[in-house]
Design a protein around this motif. Structure first.
Motif, short mmCIF file in Angstrom:
data_model
loop_
_atom_site.label_atom_id
_atom_site.label_comp_id
_atom_site.label_asym_id
_atom_site.label_seq_id
_atom_site.Cartn_x
_atom_site.Cartn_y
_atom_site.Cartn_z
N ALA A 92 0.83 -1.20 0.00
CA ALA A 92 0.00 0.00 0.00
C ALA A 92 0.87 1.25 0.00
O ALA A 92 0.61 2.21 -0.75
N THR A 123 2.63 1.58 -3.42
CA THR A 123 1.68 2.04 -4.45
C THR A 123 1.39 3.52 -4.30
O THR A 123 1.31 4.27 -5.28
N GLU A 124 1.23 3.95 -3.05
CA GLU A 124 0.96 5.37 -2.80
C GLU A 124 2.13 6.24 -3.26
O GLU A 124 1.93 7.30 -3.86
N SER A 137 2.22 6.13 -7.27
CA SER A 137 1.05 6.57 -8.05
C SER A 137 0.51 7.95 -7.71
O SER A 137 -0.02 8.64 -8.57
N SER A 138 0.62 8.38 -6.45
CA SER A 138 -0.07 9.61 -6.06
C SER A 138 0.62 10.89 -6.54
O SER A 138 -0.03 11.91 -6.74
N PHE A 151 0.34 10.88 4.86
CA PHE A 151 -0.53 10.13 3.97
C PHE A 151 -1.39 9.25 4.86
O PHE A 151 -0.89 8.60 5.77
N LEU A 190 -3.69 6.00 4.96
CA LEU A 190 -4.08 4.80 4.23
C LEU A 190 -5.00 3.97 5.11
O LEU A 190 -4.59 3.51 6.19
N SER A 204 -7.04 5.59 -0.10
CA SER A 204 -6.02 6.63 0.01
C SER A 204 -6.68 7.97 0.31
O SER A 204 -7.59 8.40 -0.42
N ASN A 217 -5.89 12.11 1.52
CA ASN A 217 -4.95 13.19 1.81
C ASN A 217 -5.59 14.18 2.77
O ASN A 217 -5.26 14.27 3.94
N TYR A 270 -7.01 11.59 -6.62
CA TYR A 270 -6.53 10.35 -5.98
C TYR A 270 -6.95 10.33 -4.52
O TYR A 270 -6.35 9.66 -3.71
N ASP A 271 -7.98 11.10 -4.17
CA ASP A 271 -8.37 11.22 -2.77
C ASP A 271 -9.68 10.48 -2.50
O ASP A 271 -10.64 10.59 -3.29
#
Length: 605
Positions: A348, A351-352, A355-356, A509, A511, A529, A531, A569-570
């Motif tokens: 996780a 990936t964050e 990708s974010s 972050f 998660l 995910s 923020n 992405y939130d």
């Protein structure tokens, strides 16, 4: 001709010796007795000790018990020399009086028996007053001494000893001040410890760099009495000294005295001190000889009790594969927080990061500071490597000397084989350590060379996906801490705090991990995910203060399934595809137990 005795005593805290007392007693004796007729019993010990605990007094009383006529008189300069505690001193005098042995006190020029050998009633009254006075005087002196020491600490005085705490000196006014050169060593010690180095490893680094100890600087080549006598210049750093430094609150500006803390010049921040002592309180085993690499080792903190999480992995069917709170190591101390699957949490976070896009922006803003931090890490690892290589060379020489002794018939075959096996085992452990250090240095240098812009950094994360050593190095560069909290039976909150430029960003972050997905078929590695939140998590000393139900409510009301290519992405549910997992099982495959095979696993760190 009969004999007389002289008893002399000084306290262990007195600066003078007992020669003056002996001299005064000899003057009182004059020429009445020859030198051979005078026996002297002198010692340095507290007057509040019991008679049996005072060797010279015990020896004197043993003689009088066996033969009361052996001494015709006992001399001492003051009654307080015989003892400070009134009742014990009275019993001692009564016992000697019953044996008809007079005690002569030179300071008042009188003895306990009269001319007829009977108890002197006037002297008896005087002695009682003197005993009470001696006791009162001693207690008053102790109070004054303690009060004076306390006032000295409050005033910031350094004290009279040469053994000042490392990092400090005293100025012309005898005030405690920071010694700049030594202060840098103290800062390095705390920094090395926070980076995961143990007490012994830090001591080895300082010895390798030939950093002088306090004893070396204060006493030069003076002979010192330890377990074995050695000169001060041979006293090196050791793990016990590092342990005391890490635990001494003086270094963040709080001087300890009689259980209380008083202000003092600070060398490090209170935050760094507390972080290092938290590691000390919650650490499990720490060394380089670990079979497994955990990406979040020393970064995870329990949001329930504030202790560290540690990894527990066994590559067998049904074996543990979790990060768990170290409170479980304490009998009856389980705080109740949940263990979290290693692959789910690591995947996780990875990936964050990839990708974010948020991490890349932080790196771009602060890449210069990250370079400096990485360079320091490489230098520390290279120092460890040189120490390990030097130790290996010494073992090789030891093996050659052992062989020479065996060939010269100076050791028998049994001893030779035993010693050779011990050396071989040490060399094996050093070889593993050298290889692991070399690999870690290589990976850090590779990152250092590539880390020039945000796209290169993200690409490094992508390239390092299947290299746990390199990926761990990257995680340690960017993550300061991850706080874990179970919110309900299916959700765990992992708050990932990012470190950049030596500073931690205020908002982590967030998660929200779906732990129930791991028991579904097929298994789901899934998280939400987040923020920004209206009801954001608040921590005090790493403990979550929020109502878990309110955190979950906001997530449930806002979450949605993320679609590749989306512009936000939130609050999106992220499903990690099997090919994108950072799976510890891929690096250390699960072994099947059979009746015909035995697997030996090292304890994971």
């Amino acid at each position: 001709m009969s004999k007389v005795a002289i008893y002399a005593r000084v306290s262990t805290v007195d600066k003078q010796d007992y020669q003056r007392q002996i001299s005064d007693c000899l003057t009182a004796i004059g020429d009445k007795f020859s030198e051979n007729s005078i026996e002297i019993f002198a010692e340095q010990i507290s007057g509040y000790k019991e008679n049996e605990a005072r060797p010279q007094l015990s020896k004197l009383l043993s003689i009088t018990d066996n033969d009361p006529t052996y001494f015709s008189r006992i001399y001492c300069t003051e009654l307080s020399r015989l003892g400070r505690e009134p009742r014990a001193t009275r019993n001692l005098l009564d016992d000697l009086t019953d044996k008809k042995i007079p005690v002569f006190i030179t300071s008042i020029n009188r003895q306990t028996l009269d001319e007829n050998g009977e108890r002197d009633s006037i002297m008896n009254i005087i002695l009682q007053v003197l005993m009470e006075f001696a006791d009162s005087e001693s207690k008053t002196m102790k109070k004054r001494s303690k009060s004076g020491l306390l006032q000295s600490v409050v005033n910031g005085n350094a004290g009279g000893s040469k053994n000042l705490p490392y990092g400090y000196a005293k100025d012309e006014d005898k005030k405690l001040i920071i010694e700049d050169e030594e202060a840098e060593i103290i800062k390095e010690i705390f920094k090395l410890y926070k980076q995961g180095n143990g007490f012994k490893a830090i001591a080895n680094i300082l010895n390798y760099k030939e950093v002088p100890t306090r004893t070396q600087k204060s006493y030069g080549n003076q002979l010192m009495k330890f377990r074995t006598e050695k000169t001060a210049d041979k006293v090196t750093w050791n793990d016990a000294v590092i342990d005391k430094i890490i635990k001494n609150p003086l270094y963040y500006g709080q001087r300890r005295f009689k259980g209380n803390l008083y202000p003092a010049p600070a060398i490090i921040s209170e935050q760094l001190y507390k972080e290092c002592n938290e590691i000390t309180a919650t650490k499990t085993h720490r060394n380089y000889l670990t079979t497994y690499t955990y990406l979040l080792k020393d970064l995870l903190i329990c949001g329930c009790c504030g202790r560290n999480y540690f990894a527990k992995f066994k590559p067998v069917e049904g074996g543990d594969k979790v990060y768990i709170c170290s409170s479980r190591l304490i009998k009856g101390g389980n705080c109740g927080n949940i263990g979290i699957n290693i692959s789910l949490l690591e995947s996780a976070i990875y990936t964050e990061f990839v990708s974010s896009g948020r991490l890349a922006n932080y790196i771009q803003m602060n890449k210069v500071d990250l370079f400096a931090e990485l360079k320091t890490k490489i230098e520390s690892l290279e120092s460890d490597l040189k120490i390990a290589q030097t130790a290996f060379g010494k073992k090789e020489n030891e093996k050659k000397r052992l062989l020479d002794l065996y060939l010269d018939d100076k050791v028998d075959s049994a001893i030779f084989e035993k010693k050779q096996a011990e050396i071989n085992q040490s060399e094996l452990e050093l070889t593993i350590k050298i290889n692991l250090l070399s690999e870690e240095i290589f990976q850090n240098k590779k990152i250092f060379e590539k880390q020039n812009d945000k796209q290169a950094t993200i690409q490094m994360l992508i390239d390092a996906k299947d290299n746990r050593v390199e990926l761990k190095t990257l995680f340690n560069q960017f993550i300061s801490r991850v706080i874990i909290n179970k919110l309900d039976a299916k959700t765990v909150l992992a708050s990932v705090f990012i470190n950049y430029g030596g500073k931690e960003i205020g908002h982590p972050f967030k998660l929200f991990l779906n732990i129930r997905g791991l028991i579904s078929r097929p298994m789901k590695y899934e998280y939400v995910s987040v923020n920004g939140m209206d009801y954001r998590p608040i921590y005090r000393k790493n403990i979550l203060l929020n109502d878990p139900s309110k955190l979950l409510q906001e997530v449930e009301e806002n979450k949605n399934v993320y679609v590749d290519g989306g512009d936000t992405y939130d609050f999106y549910i992220i499903n990690i595809a099997p090919d994108d997992l950072i799976s510890i099982e891929n690096s250390y495959p699960i072994k099947t137990n059979t009746l015909n095979s035995t697997h030996i696993y090292k304890i994971p760190l």
